[in-house]
Scaffold this motif. Structure first.
Motif, short mmCIF file in Angstrom:
data_model
loop_
_atom_site.label_atom_id
_atom_site.label_comp_id
_atom_site.label_asym_id
_atom_site.label_seq_id
_atom_site.Cartn_x
_atom_site.Cartn_y
_atom_site.Cartn_z
N ASP A 61 0.83 -1.21 0.00
CA ASP A 61 0.00 0.00 0.00
C ASP A 61 0.86 1.26 0.00
N ASN A 130 10.12 -5.68 12.09
CA ASN A 130 9.23 -4.61 11.62
C ASN A 130 8.73 -4.74 10.19
N LYS A 133 5.69 -9.29 10.14
CA LYS A 133 5.47 -10.73 10.36
C LYS A 133 4.27 -10.99 11.27
N SER A 134 4.21 -10.30 12.42
CA SER A 134 3.10 -10.54 13.36
C SER A 134 1.78 -10.12 12.74
N THR A 135 1.81 -8.99 12.04
CA THR A 135 0.58 -8.52 11.39
C THR A 135 0.07 -9.58 10.41
P1 G4P Z 1 7.22 -7.68 12.80
O1 G4P Z 1 6.35 -8.70 13.46
O2 G4P Z 1 7.82 -8.18 11.52
O3 G4P Z 1 8.27 -7.09 13.69
O4 G4P Z 1 6.29 -6.46 12.32
P2 G4P Z 1 4.83 -6.04 12.81
O5 G4P Z 1 3.81 -7.02 12.35
O6 G4P Z 1 4.86 -5.70 14.25
O7 G4P Z 1 4.63 -4.71 11.94
C1 G4P Z 1 5.48 -3.59 12.06
C2 G4P Z 1 4.72 -2.33 11.67
O8 G4P Z 1 4.38 -2.42 10.28
C3 G4P Z 1 3.39 -2.15 12.41
O9 G4P Z 1 3.20 -0.76 12.57
C4 G4P Z 1 2.37 -2.66 11.42
O10 G4P Z 1 1.09 -2.11 11.62
C5 G4P Z 1 2.98 -2.18 10.12
N1 G4P Z 1 2.52 -2.96 8.96
C6 G4P Z 1 2.53 -4.31 8.80
N2 G4P Z 1 2.04 -4.64 7.59
C7 G4P Z 1 1.73 -3.49 6.95
C8 G4P Z 1 1.21 -3.18 5.65
O11 G4P Z 1 0.94 -4.04 4.81
N3 G4P Z 1 1.06 -1.86 5.35
C9 G4P Z 1 1.36 -0.87 6.25
N4 G4P Z 1 1.18 0.39 5.85
N5 G4P Z 1 1.86 -1.13 7.47
C10 G4P Z 1 2.04 -2.42 7.82
P3 G4P Z 1 3.54 0.00 13.91
O12 G4P Z 1 3.49 1.44 13.60
O13 G4P Z 1 4.75 -0.55 14.54
O14 G4P Z 1 2.39 -0.41 14.84
P4 G4P Z 1 0.84 -0.03 14.68
O15 G4P Z 1 0.74 1.29 14.04
O16 G4P Z 1 0.21 -1.10 13.85
O17 G4P Z 1 0.38 -0.05 16.08
#
Ligand code: G4P
Length: 289
Positions: A61, A130, A133-135
């Motif tokens: 995105d 970051n 992965k968890s998402t």
């Molecule tokens: P990890 O397990 O690999 O360490 O990563 P994690 O899922 O914690 O994701 C890291 C950050 O990336 C999170 O934001 C998550 O919301 C964001 N993210 C994951 N997938 C996508 C995506 O497809 N698109 C976008 N735009 N963001 C994504 P954060 O700011 O750390 O937390 P939060 O804002 O979700 O609370």
């Protein structure tokens, strides 16, 4: 999550993934679509060996669709299927399952011919911190999986998470380290927010980002911040700093006496870039790297 990587951690992280590989059929390698190579582990081919692998270009995105299409071709040329996804919004989850099944099709056909009923495809998600992965695990599972505290060196019991009826995932992803010894890679990781800002000077990271934007996404930069003229030569650091100062003035990032607060301006630039406010932007292309 911030992990301080040092050789001991790398060895342990690698061993943990190698142990998990024995349990699974397919690896889902998660990369950041904006920086697919910079967000990749430098030893990935060696670590994964010949395991069937699906590459996911996550945070699609936020990435430039044209550049992402070039990356899909780049990986296809290397014999790897790459699928752009957006784990945060959960698009393409069915496609991920279907591609993983496809990767196992030949093996399953042989089993069926021998009269064995194939079990669910077992997958492992791997990627740098970051990258999402968890998402992705939560999206595929369709619920929030408790934070596991999966750190290099910390072992715990593995759990299988059901993804539909035909796939299972290990609940703890494999955490890999990026190629951070390369300065350019470090900058790209920092611009996307994969490396915490405290480790580098914010203004240096923003300078790198603005230089790249001036070169490749000038009109997005102009439009977002109402800038009229960009440097003719983006390798001219003073000229790029002038652009950052102009942005700072537009956003009211001023010190007493009216001078621009470059650190504050830098934070604004990075925050807006990471949130996609300047449009969908990629920070590396296959031809550049
Ligand atoms: P990890 O397990 O690999 O360490 O990563 P994690 O899922 O914690 O994701 C890291 C950050 O990336 C999170 O934001 C998550 O919301 C964001 N993210 C994951 N997938 C996508 C995506 O497809 N698109 C976008 N735009 N963001 C994504 P954060 O700011 O750390 O937390 P939060 O804002 O979700 O609370």
């Amino acid at each position: 999550m911030t992990i301080q990587w040092f050789p001991g951690h790398m060895t342990r992280a690698r061993r943990q993934i190698e142990a998990k590989l024995k349990l699974i059929d397919v690896v889902i390698e998660l990369l950041d679509a904006r920086i697919p190579l910079s967000s990749r582990n430098p030893m990935i081919d060696e670590i994964l060996q010949n395991k069937p692998r699906l590459v996911l270009l996550n945070k699609n995105d936020l990435a430039d669709p044209e550049v992402t299409a070039q990356w899909v071709t780049y990986f296809a040329d290397k014999g790897l299927q790459a699928l752009p996804v957006d784990a945060a919004n959960g698009n393409q989850m069915k496609e991920i399952m279907s591609r993983c099944k496809q990767l196992m099709a030949a093996k399953f056909e042989t089993q069926i011919r021998k009269g064995i009923n194939p079990r669910a495809v077992r997958g492992l998600i791997v990627g740098i911190p970051n990258v999402g992965k968890s998402t992705l695990i939560n999206r595929l599972a369709g619920r929030k999986i408790a934070a596991t505290g999966d750190k290099p060196g910390v072992t715990k019991g593995q759990q299988w998470i059901k993804v539909g009826t035909e796939m299972e995932l290990l609940d703890t992803p494999g955490i890999l380290w990026p190629k951070f010894e390369d300065q350019e890679v470090g900058m790209r990781l920092a611009v996307t927010g994969a490396i915490k800002e405290e480790l580098l000077y914010t203004a240096d990271i923003a300078l790198y980002a603005v230089r790249y934007l001036c070169t490749h996404y000038g009109s997005s930069l102009k439009e977002r911040f109402g800038i009229e003229k960009l440097p003719e030569d983006p390798s001219d650091t003073d000229a790029v700093i002038e652009v950052m100062e102009a942005i700072g003035r537009k956003r009211g990032a001023l010190l007493s006496g009216g001078r621009v607060d470059l650190d504050k301006a830098s934070l604004t630039i990075l925050r807006e870039l990471r949130a996609g406010k300047m449009g969908r932007i990629s920070l590396e292309t296959p031809s550049e790297v």
